[in-house]
Design a protein around this motif. Structure first.
Motif: not given
Ligand SMILES: [Zn+2]
Length: 263
Positions: A1-26
């Motif tokens: 159950m916790f595993g499913m919830l965690r996977n769902w949360r991670r999937k949501r996080l992966m769809e988030g915005e990667f900020r331009a300042e982070w791209e700069f430091w990359l």
């Protein structure tokens, strides 16, 4: 159950915005990023979104944690997670960042069997449960030069992978028994080869520090694999194959890794 919830949360996080300042430091700090294939860059950024959300960073001795530090460290941690399903360093909670090398106490046993406290300078440490510790000046320097074979961030996160099965002994967890057997056979042979080369004063591609223990050998080999992949493939083809299979990556085939400018 916790595993499913965690996977769902991670999937949501992966769809988030990667900020331009982070791209700069990359681009600014992470030398490997210029050579990484475009699809890998995208996956790297998605995995970094999870890592940056889940892991805690703590500055020590006056270090103030900022985007530069967080992005540089997360990028190297996540390079080791590409092309694989991953638990995102399940035992890692906090990354402690020191401004420069820190002094640690180690036990030394002399020839009479007496134990002494000794002190040594250290640029990084990985604890089996909870922490990675890095000296920021050494980490940044290693990150900027992706071709010198030395990278304390890749080194410490390799230790974390190694420790995922509960033992830090130079063998990260693998599903197949056949894979584990092959890994052990190649690693033991190559570890002994490094020791023999050092004892006989022969030049080695793999840094001497790898001869300290099988765990250090694995961590040092990960540095060589990502920073001098073509040399490793030529001089240690079996070792390269094992690492390539485990990481499911072929850095020797990255564009521009032979010294030409990558875009
Ligand atoms: Zn180490």
């Amino acid at each position: 159950m916790f595993g499913m919830l965690r996977n769902w949360r991670r999937k949501r996080l992966m769809e988030g915005e990667f900020r331009a300042e982070w791209e700069f430091w990359l681009r600014e700090n992470c030398g490997f990023y210029a050579h990484l294939p475009a699809s890998d860059r995208d996956e790297l950024k998605r995995k970094m979104l999870v890592f940056l959300h889940e892991k805690h960073f703590e500055g020590c001795k006056g270090v103030v944690i900022d985007d530069e530090i967080r992005v540089t460290i997360a990028a190297h941690a996540c390079l080791l997670l590409l092309h694989r399903s991953t638990g995102f360093y399940p035992f890692l909670v906090t990354i402690l960042v020191y401004p420069s090398s820190f002094v640690v106490r180690v036990k030394e046993v002399d020839e009479h069997g007496f134990e002494w406290d000794d002190y040594m300078e250290n640029a990084g440490e990985s604890w089996d449960r909870g922490n990675v510790i890095v000296a920021w000046d050494v980490a940044r320097h290693g990150a900027l030069d992706p071709r010198d074979g030395l990278n304390v961030l890749l080194h410490e996160f390799a230790h974390q992978l190694d420790a995922e099965d509960g033992a830090t002994e130079g063998a990260p967890p693998m599903d197949s028994r056949q894979d584990r057997k092959q890994w052990a056979e190649v690693m033991q042979r190559e570890y002994q080869r490094l020791i023999d080369d050092i004892e006989n004063d022969r030049d080695t591609l793999i840094d001497d520090y790898g001869a300290t223990s099988p765990a250090e050998f694995f961590a040092v080999c990960v540095e060589t694999f990502f920073e001098m992949p073509r040399e490793m493939r030529a001089e240690h083809p079996d070792l390269y194959t094992q690492l390539s299979k485990y990481f499911n990556q072929d850095p020797a085939g990255w564009p521009g890794v032979d010294g030409q400018e990558a875009k």
